[in-house]
Write an enzyme that holds these catalytic residues in place. Structure first.
Site, PDB file in Angstrom:
ATOM      1  CG  ASN A  13     -50.425   5.898  47.902  1.00 18.47           C
ATOM      2  OD1 ASN A  13     -49.575   6.778  47.779  1.00 18.47           O
ATOM      3  ND2 ASN A  13     -50.403   5.000  48.884  1.00 18.47           N
ATOM      4  CD1 TRP A  14     -49.474   8.243  41.377  1.00 16.92           C
ATOM      5  CD2 TRP A  14     -48.265  10.124  41.139  1.00 16.92           C
ATOM      6  NE1 TRP A  14     -49.896   8.884  40.240  1.00 16.92           N
ATOM      7  CE2 TRP A  14     -49.177  10.038  40.066  1.00 16.92           C
ATOM      8  CE3 TRP A  14     -47.407  11.216  41.208  1.00 16.92           C
ATOM      9  CZ2 TRP A  14     -49.244  11.007  39.060  1.00 16.92           C
ATOM     10  CZ3 TRP A  14     -47.476  12.191  40.220  1.00 16.92           C
ATOM     11  CH2 TRP A  14     -48.380  12.083  39.159  1.00 16.92           C
ATOM     12  CE  LYS A  15     -48.534   2.148  47.609  1.00  9.79           C
ATOM     13  NZ  LYS A  15     -48.540   0.733  47.920  1.00  9.79           N
ATOM     14  CG  HIS A  99     -50.402   3.528  52.856  1.00  9.11           C
ATOM     15  ND1 HIS A  99     -49.469   2.514  52.827  1.00  9.11           N
ATOM     16  CD2 HIS A  99     -51.182   3.351  51.767  1.00  9.11           C
ATOM     17  CE1 HIS A  99     -49.670   1.778  51.740  1.00  9.11           C
ATOM     18  NE2 HIS A  99     -50.716   2.264  51.084  1.00  9.11           N
ATOM     19  CD  GLU A 101     -46.626   1.067  51.033  1.00 15.95           C
ATOM     20  OE1 GLU A 101     -46.510   2.242  50.648  1.00 15.95           O
ATOM     21  OE2 GLU A 101     -47.080   0.158  50.299  1.00 15.95           O
ATOM     22  CD  GLU A 171     -54.654   0.939  50.742  1.00 18.24           C
ATOM     23  OE1 GLU A 171     -54.805   1.180  49.546  1.00 18.24           O
ATOM     24  OE2 GLU A 171     -53.611   1.176  51.354  1.00 18.24           O
ATOM     25  N   GLY A 177     -49.371  -4.347  46.904  1.00 16.90           N
ATOM     26  CA  GLY A 177     -48.149  -4.505  46.123  1.00 16.90           C
ATOM     27  C   GLY A 177     -47.730  -5.950  45.922  1.00 16.90           C
ATOM     28  CB  SER A 217     -53.165  -6.153  44.025  1.00 15.80           C
ATOM     29  OG  SER A 217     -51.925  -6.289  44.694  1.00 15.80           O
ATOM     30  N   GLY A 238     -52.315   1.848  44.006  1.00 13.72           N
ATOM     31  CA  GLY A 238     -50.877   2.124  44.008  1.00 13.72           C
ATOM     32  C   GLY A 238     -50.296   1.963  42.613  1.00 13.72           C
ATOM     33  N   GLY A 239     -49.717   0.808  42.356  1.00 12.36           N
ATOM     34  CA  GLY A 239     -48.979   0.556  41.111  1.00 12.36           C
ATOM     35  C   GLY A 239     -49.715   0.992  39.851  1.00 12.36           C
TER      36      GLY A 239
HETATM   37  P1  13P Z   1     -51.038  -1.467  45.068  1.00  6.81           P
HETATM   38  O1  13P Z   1     -52.213  -1.058  44.228  1.00  6.81           O
HETATM   39  O2  13P Z   1     -49.713  -1.231  44.386  1.00  6.81           O
HETATM   40  O3  13P Z   1     -51.194  -2.844  45.622  1.00  6.81           O
HETATM   41  O4  13P Z   1     -51.005  -0.469  46.328  1.00  6.81           O
HETATM   42  C1  13P Z   1     -52.187  -0.297  47.041  1.00  6.81           C
HETATM   43  C2  13P Z   1     -51.969   0.776  48.018  1.00  6.81           C
HETATM   44  O5  13P Z   1     -51.207   0.641  48.951  1.00  6.81           O
HETATM   45  C3  13P Z   1     -52.681   2.036  47.811  1.00  6.81           C
HETATM   46  O6  13P Z   1     -52.540   2.881  48.895  1.00  6.81           O
END
Ligand code: 13P
Length: 256
Positions: A13-15, A99, A101, A171, A177, A217, A238-239
């Site tokens: 997930n590149w956000k 998600h 967020e 999640e 994050g 994470s 994500g990251g």
């Molecule tokens: P991180 O891997 O950066 O914690 O993000 C997880 C996430 O929200 C994937 O959708």
């Protein structure tokens, strides 16, 4: 059916990261690195504006492209939103829905998550449905109730047949994050609970066939242990998905 025969799915997930030109390089590099690692599906969920470039860059490779949100209406006066038909025409195969967020910053509720999920499935998109508890809920000891309730509300009206096109991503919001990862046992406990809830809703066969990911994470250092758990069938990353070399390590960990 058991974990061994469920398809592992590693999704990035590149956000809100990567311009189209950056996306082209990152998709090409990810495809090159993960070539031949066909023990899991590899998906990159990219910003709307990157989709067409990402799809073109992934052509002829096994990397699949997804979006990060979709509106429930077919079309109309919904400024800033994008329909399932638009995503499909751009070549997206998957869409992340719900998600944390989106829930936290953009007013997404279980009701809108459910509407988006039903619309996406009806149009032929595959859905990565995100859910999970916030820190206060975990501390209050109500994680099971929250996650089970979200599963039921978010999937209301989704049929057993449609579940073949749904991946669930557990999640825990406190792990996203933050560098705080759920322990493998914590991830396993909640993913198992989600599977039990699916069994109540759809029966054992659907529950056993559904891919359930962990997200929060997940990285090249902790992926193998998390993915070794019986009910953890993949990851939503994500990251670490922004760096193809790190993402590769997670894809490698899912090959077992
Ligand atoms: P991180 O891997 O950066 O914690 O993000 C997880 C996430 O929200 C994937 O959708």
């Amino acid at each position: 059916m058991k974990k061994e025969v469920r398809r592992a799915v590693i999704a990035g997930n590149w956000k809100m990261n990567m311009t189209p030109s950056e996306a082209k390089c990152a998709v090409e590099r990810t495809a090159e690195l993960t070539k031949g690692l066909d023990g899991c599906d590899v998906i990159l969920c990219v910003p709307f504006v990157d989709i067409q470039t990402a799809v073109a860059a992934s052509e002829g490779t096994s990397v699949m492209i997804g979006a990060q949100n979709v509106h429930f209406a077919e079309k109309g006066a919904f400024t800033g939103e994008v329909s399932a038909k638009m995503l499909l025409e751009c070549g997206a195969k998957y869409v992340i829905i719900g998600h944390s967020e989106r829930r936290q910053y953009f007013g997404e509720t279980d009701e809108t998550v459910n509407k988006r999920t039903k619309a996406a499935l009806a149009s032929g998109l595959k859905v990565i449905l995100c859910l999970g508890e916030v820190l206060e809920q975990r501390q209050a000891g109500i994680t099971s109730e929250i996650v089970s309730m979200q599963t039921k509300l978010d999937l209301a009206g989704v049929t057993a047949d449609e579940m073949a096109n749904v991946i669930i991503a557990y999640e825990p919001v406190w792990a996203i994050g933050t560098g705080l990862t759920a322990t493998p046992d914590q991830a396993e406990e909640v993913c198992a609970l989600i599977r039990e809830t699916l069994a109540d809703l759809y029966g054992e066969d659907v529950a056993e066939a559904t891919t359930i990911q962990y997200g929060g994470s997940m990285n090249d250092g902790n992926a193998a242990e998390l993915l070794s758990k019986t009910n953890v069938d993949g990851g939503l990353i994500g990251g670490a998905s922004l760096v193809p070399e790190k993402f590769l390590k997670i894809v490698e960990a899912a090959q077992a």
